[in-house]
Design a protein around this motif. Structure first.
Motif, mmCIF file in Angstrom:
data_model
loop_
_atom_site.group_PDB
_atom_site.id
_atom_site.type_symbol
_atom_site.label_atom_id
_atom_site.label_comp_id
_atom_site.label_asym_id
_atom_site.label_seq_id
_atom_site.Cartn_x
_atom_site.Cartn_y
_atom_site.Cartn_z
ATOM 1 N N GLN A 1 0.749 -1.319 0.111
ATOM 2 C CA GLN A 1 -0.156 0.103 0.111
ATOM 3 C C GLN A 1 0.895 1.132 0.036
ATOM 4 O OE1 GLN A 1 -2.892 0.107 3.448
ATOM 5 N NE2 GLN A 1 -4.275 -0.590 2.043
ATOM 6 N N PHE A 2 0.281 2.357 -0.623
ATOM 7 C CA PHE A 2 0.769 3.709 -0.425
ATOM 8 C C PHE A 2 -0.017 4.229 0.567
ATOM 9 C CE2 PHE A 2 3.484 6.411 -2.854
ATOM 10 C CZ PHE A 2 3.558 7.644 -2.076
ATOM 11 N N ALA A 3 0.451 4.686 1.799
ATOM 12 C CA ALA A 3 -0.055 5.115 2.858
ATOM 13 C C ALA A 3 0.473 6.622 3.256
ATOM 14 C CB ALA A 3 -0.145 4.087 4.033
ATOM 15 N N VAL A 4 -0.427 7.367 3.400
ATOM 16 C CA VAL A 4 -0.122 8.674 3.613
ATOM 17 C C VAL A 4 -0.369 9.163 5.100
ATOM 18 C CG1 VAL A 4 -0.041 11.246 3.283
ATOM 19 C CG2 VAL A 4 0.231 9.597 1.301
ATOM 20 N N ILE A 5 0.584 9.841 5.953
ATOM 21 C CA ILE A 5 0.216 10.106 7.119
ATOM 22 C C ILE A 5 0.322 11.658 7.109
ATOM 23 C CG2 ILE A 5 0.855 10.340 9.737
ATOM 24 C CD1 ILE A 5 2.306 7.854 9.280
ATOM 25 N N VAL A 6 -0.831 12.177 7.269
ATOM 26 C CA VAL A 6 -0.951 13.815 7.263
ATOM 27 C C VAL A 6 -1.704 14.571 8.351
ATOM 28 C CG1 VAL A 6 -3.294 13.541 6.087
ATOM 29 C CG2 VAL A 6 -2.030 15.412 5.456
ATOM 30 N N GLY A 7 -1.193 15.785 8.486
ATOM 31 C CA GLY A 7 -1.809 16.534 9.630
ATOM 32 C C GLY A 7 -0.790 17.781 9.810
ATOM 33 N N PRO A 8 -1.345 18.825 10.691
ATOM 34 C CA PRO A 8 -0.610 19.973 10.781
ATOM 35 C C PRO A 8 0.628 19.781 11.327
ATOM 36 C CG PRO A 8 -2.377 19.864 12.261
ATOM 37 C CD PRO A 8 -2.458 18.775 11.556
ATOM 38 N N SER A 9 1.410 20.744 11.245
ATOM 39 C CA SER A 9 2.685 20.703 12.170
ATOM 40 C C SER A 9 2.936 20.307 13.471
ATOM 41 C CB SER A 9 3.697 21.874 11.780
ATOM 42 O OG SER A 9 2.880 22.902 11.366
ATOM 43 N N GLY A 10 3.425 19.452 14.085
ATOM 44 C CA GLY A 10 3.254 19.134 15.543
ATOM 45 C C GLY A 10 2.540 18.135 15.869
ATOM 46 N N CYS A 11 1.913 17.559 14.921
ATOM 47 C CA CYS A 11 0.871 16.592 15.075
ATOM 48 C C CYS A 11 1.270 15.120 15.382
ATOM 49 C CB CYS A 11 -0.346 16.422 13.988
ATOM 50 S SG CYS A 11 0.466 15.640 12.413
ATOM 51 N N GLY A 12 2.574 15.217 15.224
ATOM 52 C CA GLY A 12 3.290 13.835 15.459
ATOM 53 C C GLY A 12 3.493 12.953 14.389
ATOM 54 N N LYS A 13 3.198 13.362 13.159
ATOM 55 C CA LYS A 13 3.353 12.345 11.879
ATOM 56 C C LYS A 13 4.974 12.258 11.731
ATOM 57 C CE LYS A 13 3.139 16.312 8.979
ATOM 58 N NZ LYS A 13 3.024 17.500 9.628
ATOM 59 N N THR A 14 5.870 13.147 11.859
ATOM 60 C CA THR A 14 7.229 12.792 11.659
ATOM 61 C C THR A 14 7.674 11.954 12.526
ATOM 62 O OG1 THR A 14 7.456 14.679 10.265
ATOM 63 C CG2 THR A 14 9.487 13.586 11.252
ATOM 64 N N THR A 15 7.283 11.958 14.123
ATOM 65 C CA THR A 15 7.676 11.133 15.087
ATOM 66 C C THR A 15 7.271 9.851 14.874
ATOM 67 O OG1 THR A 15 7.470 13.129 16.374
ATOM 68 C CG2 THR A 15 7.755 10.990 17.492
ATOM 69 N N THR A 16 6.125 9.809 14.294
ATOM 70 C CA THR A 16 5.464 8.222 14.095
ATOM 71 C C THR A 16 6.427 7.697 12.959
ATOM 72 O OG1 THR A 16 3.348 9.154 14.379
ATOM 73 C CG2 THR A 16 3.611 7.033 13.143
ATOM 74 N N LEU A 17 6.877 8.530 11.992
ATOM 75 C CA LEU A 17 7.556 7.698 10.665
ATOM 76 C C LEU A 17 8.967 7.361 11.395
ATOM 77 C CD1 LEU A 17 7.247 7.490 7.877
ATOM 78 C CD2 LEU A 17 8.842 9.275 7.635
ATOM 79 N N ARG A 18 9.498 8.344 12.290
ATOM 80 C CA ARG A 18 10.878 8.085 12.667
ATOM 81 C C ARG A 18 10.907 6.889 13.722
ATOM 82 N NH1 ARG A 18 14.676 12.187 12.624
ATOM 83 N NH2 ARG A 18 15.303 11.837 14.857
ATOM 84 N N MET A 19 9.725 6.706 14.287
ATOM 85 C CA MET A 19 9.823 5.437 15.237
ATOM 86 C C MET A 19 9.522 4.217 14.258
ATOM 87 S SD MET A 19 7.164 6.540 18.448
ATOM 88 C CE MET A 19 5.970 7.069 17.790
ATOM 89 N N ILE A 20 8.804 4.220 13.161
ATOM 90 C CA ILE A 20 9.028 3.036 12.538
ATOM 91 C C ILE A 20 10.324 2.846 11.839
ATOM 92 C CG2 ILE A 20 7.964 2.205 10.344
ATOM 93 C CD1 ILE A 20 5.465 3.886 10.733
ATOM 94 N N ALA A 21 11.024 3.958 11.425
ATOM 95 C CA ALA A 21 12.426 3.589 10.891
ATOM 96 C C ALA A 21 13.395 3.394 12.089
ATOM 97 C CB ALA A 21 12.752 5.047 10.373
ATOM 98 N N GLY A 22 13.077 3.671 13.325
ATOM 99 C CA GLY A 22 14.029 3.208 14.274
ATOM 100 C C GLY A 22 14.895 4.350 14.624
ATOM 101 N N LEU A 23 14.654 5.825 14.465
ATOM 102 C CA LEU A 23 15.368 6.898 14.736
ATOM 103 C C LEU A 23 14.700 7.533 16.017
ATOM 104 C CD1 LEU A 23 15.638 8.497 11.302
ATOM 105 C CD2 LEU A 23 17.379 7.086 12.369
ATOM 106 N N GLU A 24 13.762 7.281 16.487
ATOM 107 C CA GLU A 24 13.158 7.439 17.867
ATOM 108 C C GLU A 24 12.691 6.176 18.600
ATOM 109 O OE1 GLU A 24 12.753 10.502 18.835
ATOM 110 O OE2 GLU A 24 12.898 11.752 17.153
ATOM 111 N N THR A 25 12.835 6.124 19.915
ATOM 112 C CA THR A 25 12.446 5.061 20.615
ATOM 113 C C THR A 25 11.160 5.067 20.669
ATOM 114 O OG1 THR A 25 12.847 6.490 22.576
ATOM 115 C CG2 THR A 25 14.501 4.726 21.966
ATOM 116 N N VAL A 26 10.446 3.979 20.804
ATOM 117 C CA VAL A 26 8.847 3.859 21.088
ATOM 118 C C VAL A 26 8.608 3.712 22.661
ATOM 119 C CG1 VAL A 26 6.965 2.535 20.697
ATOM 120 C CG2 VAL A 26 8.651 2.595 18.803
#
Lengths: 304, 366
Positions: B34-59
């Protein structure tokens, strides 16, 4: 015709009024830099030129007598003076190793400070301490530490670790001066390198982590290339200063380990009879030697 | 089969400023390919979510599964994901080719010739063969973008992560790269998670769209579903441009009315038994000017913006501001009085307190 200062500066009425705008601009440019050129000339070119002149003379002790022209005699004496060659060798060893030492230690400490942490401002200040502290104070502290009869370092090295036979005066070794200078000047390297280290985008490291690069690979492939220029610049500056060093070595080991800086001083002012023409000749060779090294370095390593 | 599942994922930051829940109890499944898009205003946590999936942020809490593997405690390199960063993050000292081969080199198991072959193949797909030997500072923004994409996909990752990859490109290049990304996704069929703040990008590219606000998932659905059946007021207002007009009214009894006309009936009491306020949502393109519809009102025109393919009309209806997307032929002048109408089926209803969408029990009969 009124000749205002503005007109005069712009070359109007003073020079041919048929000059093109471009020529006038050029003229104005020269007029504007003239004061700096004169100042630099007086403060820089004159002493150097005078020193070159002195190196071809023998200078009498009596200041009322003028120097006596001796041609290349000072230089000829120099080439066959073993003490000069010893000083050259010591200078190169000292310059190279204390430069590498200070740069490497500065790099290592700067990397520890890559990420901000609680209290890193105070820690940074502490790291700068050796560089800020007055030379005279720390040189004597080090001398006291290294005192051959009751200093703790000679005791450790000679009696505990048995690295060299007891009785050797550790203060008289070049190694100790190198250690001292590495310690004293690494904060300078640290300061310059830290600014650059902190400006490396974190994303590069993150991308490399995802690409599977380990710590060593990240250092080699990201940190080092990004620091290439600052490391080269720090190395160059330290090289120039170390090559011309006087006070650090003098305060630390006096004339026991001659380097070019102290050699010049001893021959020019601290020997009876003083030989200032000879000292001037050594100083000139130092300038030429350093100049050649710096040009070569910039051309082949720095690629500016 | 690479399905990405997030279960109860939270991210809590603790620092001198206090505790912040950047992502709060996120549950999401992204299907294989699938091609999934996470969208939201700045500061909504979307980049943090992506970085957690990548392993750049701890969960902080919860689990992340990629395929059958639970990955939240693995190092980034062990997750077999690839990521494209907003600023490309190309290694400045390496050429395009070296950048692209870097991950392959560290993954091991490939000779230099094999790596070269892979890189060349991917470069052909991305049409960057002629800049492979340039360093990043010799490349244009679009070229850097392509090399960054190439670097990510050449490793054939299980999951392809993109963090606002197009935001540094100009408008024309952006729409070109949008189509390019979709083409690559069709060709390679890699599960892709794409983060953006741009709802238009999200709508046009995704199979599945997840709307985040304040660290919470608002709705995860197909773009059509999210647009036509928004789960709450936030989603309704966030998707669509110009955004949805909203009118807040209190409900009298069970009947909801707008501009004096009945819309239908709802359960007028909330959980706590009080009369609830509702918010009407009217999309600018659903409002028709100059014709009567199920619901109509007289409006005065305050401003008209010419858009080329149409006009945006700014209307005032009983002291409520409304934006209307009208065809180019409808071009009243400011100050004109016009009739504005909308069909009942096009009116969205939300609870004014919780923001949740409300469905009508009964449509009012004409």
């Amino acid at each position: 015709m009124s000749t205002s200062f503005r007109d005069w500066i712009a070359g109007r009425s003073v020079f041919d009024r048929d000059m093109t705008i471009k020529q006038k601009e050029m003229l104005l440019g020269y007029v504007l830099i003239l004061p700096s050129v004169l100042l630099v000339g007086a403060s820089l070119v004159y002493p150097v030129a005078y020193n070159i002149y002195l190196s071809f003379t023998e200078i009498p002790v009596d200041p009322t007598q003028s120097p006596e022209w001796v041609g290349l005699a000072n230089y000829q004496a120099l080439v066959s003076d073993p003490e000069f060659w010893e000083a050259v060798q010591n200078t190169l060893i000292f310059t190279f190793f204390s430069d590498v030492g200070a740069t490497a230690l500065g790099l290592g400490v700067a990397l520890l400070f890559r990420n901000k942490f609680r209290g890193d401002g105070i820690m940074r200040g502490l790291v700068l301490l050796p560089y800020i502290a007055p030379l005279i104070a720390i040189a004597f502290t080090w001398r006291w530490l290294l005192q051959p009869t009751y200093g703790i370092v000679p005791h450790l090295l000679q009696d505990v670790l048995e690295l060299y036979p007891s009785g050797t005066n550790i203060r008289e070794t070049l190694g100790m001066v190198i250690l001292f200078d590495t310690w004293r000047y690494f904060p300078f390297a640290f300061l310059l390198i830290l600014a650059r280290v902190r400006s490396i985008p974190n994303e590069l490291y993150e991308a490399a982590k995802i690409d599977g690069a380990g710590r060593v690979a990240r250092f080699k492939d990201i940190t080092l290339p990004e620091l290439k220029f600052v490391l080269a610049a720090v190395f160059l500056l330290r090289w120039i200063w170390n090559f011309n060093v006087f006070s650090d070595v003098w305060l630390f080991v006096g004339n026991n380990v001659p380097i070019l800086g102290t050699f010049v001083y001893v021959r020019g002012f601290n020997t009876i009879p003083p030989n200032q023409g000879y000292a001037a000749a050594v100083a000139n060779l130092m300038v030429i030697g350093l100049f050649v090294m710096v040009i070569g370095y910039v051309k082949y390593f720095l690629d500016w | 089969m690479t399905r990405v599942t997030l279960e109860g994922v939270s991210k809590v930051y603790n620092d001198a400023q206090g505790t912040e829940r950047a992502v709060d109890d996120l549950n999401m499944t992204i299907g294989d390919g699938q091609f999934a898009v996470i969208v939201g205003p700045s500061g909504c946590g979307k980049t943090t979510t992506l970085r957690m999936i990548a392993g750049l942020e701890t969960v902080t809490e919860g689990t992340i599964n990629i395929g059958d593997r639970e990955v939240q405690d693995l190092a980034p390199a062990e997750r077999n994901v690839a990521m494209v960063f907003q600023n490309y993050a190309l290694y400045p000292s390496m050429t395009g080719r070296e950048n692209m081969a870097y991950g392959l080199k560290h993954a091991g198991g490939m000779s230099k010739d094999e790596r070269d072959e892979h890189v060349t193949e991917m470069a052909e797909l991305l049409e960057i063969t002629d800049i492979l030997d340039d360093t990043p500072d010799e490349m244009s923004g679009g070229q850097k973008q392509r090399v960054a994409l190439g670097r990510a996909i050449v490793r054939e990752p299980d999951v392809f992560l993109l963090d606002e990859p197009l935001s540094n490109l100009d408008a024309k290049l952006r729409s070109e790269m949008r189509r390019e990304l979709q083409r690559i996704h069709r060709d390679l069929d890699i599960t892709t998670i794409y983060v953006t703040h741009d709802q238009k990008e999200a709508m046009t590219m995704s199979d599945r769209i997840a709307i985040l606000n304040d660290g919470r998932l608002q709705q995860a659905a197909s773009p059509e579903e999210a647009y036509t059946q928004p789960a709450n007021r936030f989603v309704g207002e966030f998707l669509g441009s110009p955004s949805m007009n909203t009118v807040e009214r209190s409900v009298d009894g069970e009947t909801v009315s707008l501009f004096g006309q009945e819309l239908g009936t709802i359960d007028s009491t909330g959980a706590d038994g009080r009369v609830r306020n509702v918010v009407f949502g009217l999309r600018p393109e659903d409002i028709v000017v100059g014709e009567s519809r199920d619901l109509s009102a007289t409006a005065s025109v305050t401003e008209v913006e010419y858009q080329g393919d149409g006009n945006f009309l700014f209307l005032s209806v009983e002291n409520t501001d409304m934006t209307v997307r009208a065809p180019a032929s409808v071009r009243p002048s400011p100050g004109d009085l016009v009739t504005a109408g909308i069909d009942r089926a096009n009116v969205y209803l939300f609870d004014a307190d919780s923001g949740e969408a409300i469905s009508l029990k009964n449509q009012a009969v004409q």
